[in-house]
Enzyme design. Structure first.
Site, PDB file in Angstrom:
ATOM      1  CE1 TYR A   1     -67.256  -8.135 -22.990  1.00 24.77           C
ATOM      2  CE2 TYR A   1     -68.501  -8.278 -25.037  1.00 24.77           C
ATOM      3  CZ  TYR A   1     -68.052  -7.545 -23.954  1.00 24.77           C
ATOM      4  OH  TYR A   1     -68.395  -6.228 -23.838  1.00 24.77           O
TER       5      TYR A   1
ATOM      6  CE  LYS B   1     -64.116  -6.423 -23.412  1.00 22.11           C
ATOM      7  NZ  LYS B   1     -64.930  -5.778 -24.491  1.00 22.11           N
TER       8      LYS B   1
END
Length: 314
Positions: free
Chosen positions: A142, A171
């Site tokens: 992330y 992400k």
């Protein structure tokens, strides 16, 4: 857990839930369950909890773990469940990741360690350690440099992807769209890349992205899911229409610090019992509320219905 064996199936609009609190500030597990049911009814393709929108930094590890278990049980294998399990500390990250694995998560989002500003070699070591600790669990980095002050480089993502079978995606929450392109160019279409930037959700699909983990899905889950589906169906006109139609709601979410404005909307619509945010955040100011109301009116056509899913109607 049925999606864990095939991470390529984890695509589309994955809703990163806001964590509802009671007016006194406790985690509201009934509210969490209500939000999951509403998201599934609205057509979200997956559910997440524990990302930046969920205020993880204001919760204890025990609170985060219990929220993961609550959401996992409510999702019940109907769609992929991809909780955020990262922390600035490795022991906490491993503890939360173990909780998620045991609860049946299909993959986990592991944020780049914040505050310390590790080097790229240190980031590689961090993710390798987590991935090797849980070899049967898909790991997704992330990347959110606006909150962590560190950016995982495309080359580091590619190195992890090449060397670790269970490092499956990233992400990307960066407004540097060139960064998205370089990640995909180095890794190829097998790497799963989700956008965490609301106005780059649709553009990323053109580069080969797997979908998005967008805060907008907290208030407009049906529209977010429909935008992805329209792209998949080749209906670019509809996909662009939804993209631009969501602009006011995207702006709404950031009138003041996310997730305070979105929580105000959810509380006003009866989906959670309180718009409470934990310190250091505060609920929206009067000026903020006025702006939120104006943007709600502009984006009203894209707000998902709440009939039958209010807290009172449970």
């Amino acid at each position: 857990m049925r999606f864990r064996a095939d991470p390529q199936s984890i695509r589309g609009s994955i809703a990163p839930l806001m964590t509802p609190f009671t007016a006194e500030g406790a985690v509201d597990h009934d509210g969490l369950e209500n939000l999951v049911r509403w998201q599934l009814a609205a057509g979200s393709h997956g559910i997440s909890i524990g990302g930046s929108t969920g205020e993880p930094g204001a919760q204890t590890i025990a609170e985060r773990a219990e929220a993961i278990r609550t959401v996992a049980a409510e999702v019940g294998d109907r769609v992929p469940f991809v909780p955020g399990t990262g922390s600035a500390k490795l022991d906490e990250t491993l503890e939360l990741t173990a909780t998620a694995a045991e609860a049946g998560a299909d993959a986990v989002l592991v944020i780049t360690p914040y505050y310390a500003r590790p080097t790229q070699e240190a980031l590689y070591t961090w993710y390798r350690t987590v991935a090797q600790e849980f070899p049967d669990l898909p790991i997704v980095a992330y990347n959110v440099p606006s909150r962590t002050a560190v950016d995982i480089a495309p080359e580091t993502v590619a190195r992890l992807f090449r060397e670790l079978d269970n490092f499956v995606g990233v992400k990307e929450t960066t407004k540097d769209f060139e960064h998205f392109s370089r990640v995909l160019h180095l890794c190829g279409k097998e790497l799963l890349v989700w956008s965490g930037i609301e106005l780059l959700c649709l553009p990323l699909l053109a580069l080969g992205g797997a979908g998005f983990v967008s805060a907008t899905a907290n208030i407009a889950p049906a529209a977010c899911a429909r935008m992805y589906q329209a792209w998949q169906d080749g209906d670019l006109t509809l996909a662009r229409e939804i993209h631009y139609g969501l602009h006011p709601l995207v702006d709404l979410l950031f009138v003041e610090t996310n997730p305070a404005p979105g929580k105000w909307v959810l509380a006003q619509r009866g989906l959670i019992g309180s718009g409470f945010v934990r310190p250091p955040l505060i609920t929206p100011t009067d000026a903020g509320v006025a702006r939120i109301k104006d943007l709600m009116a502009q984006g009203e056509a894209y707000l998902s219905p709440v009939d039958g899913f209010t807290v009172e109607g449970k």
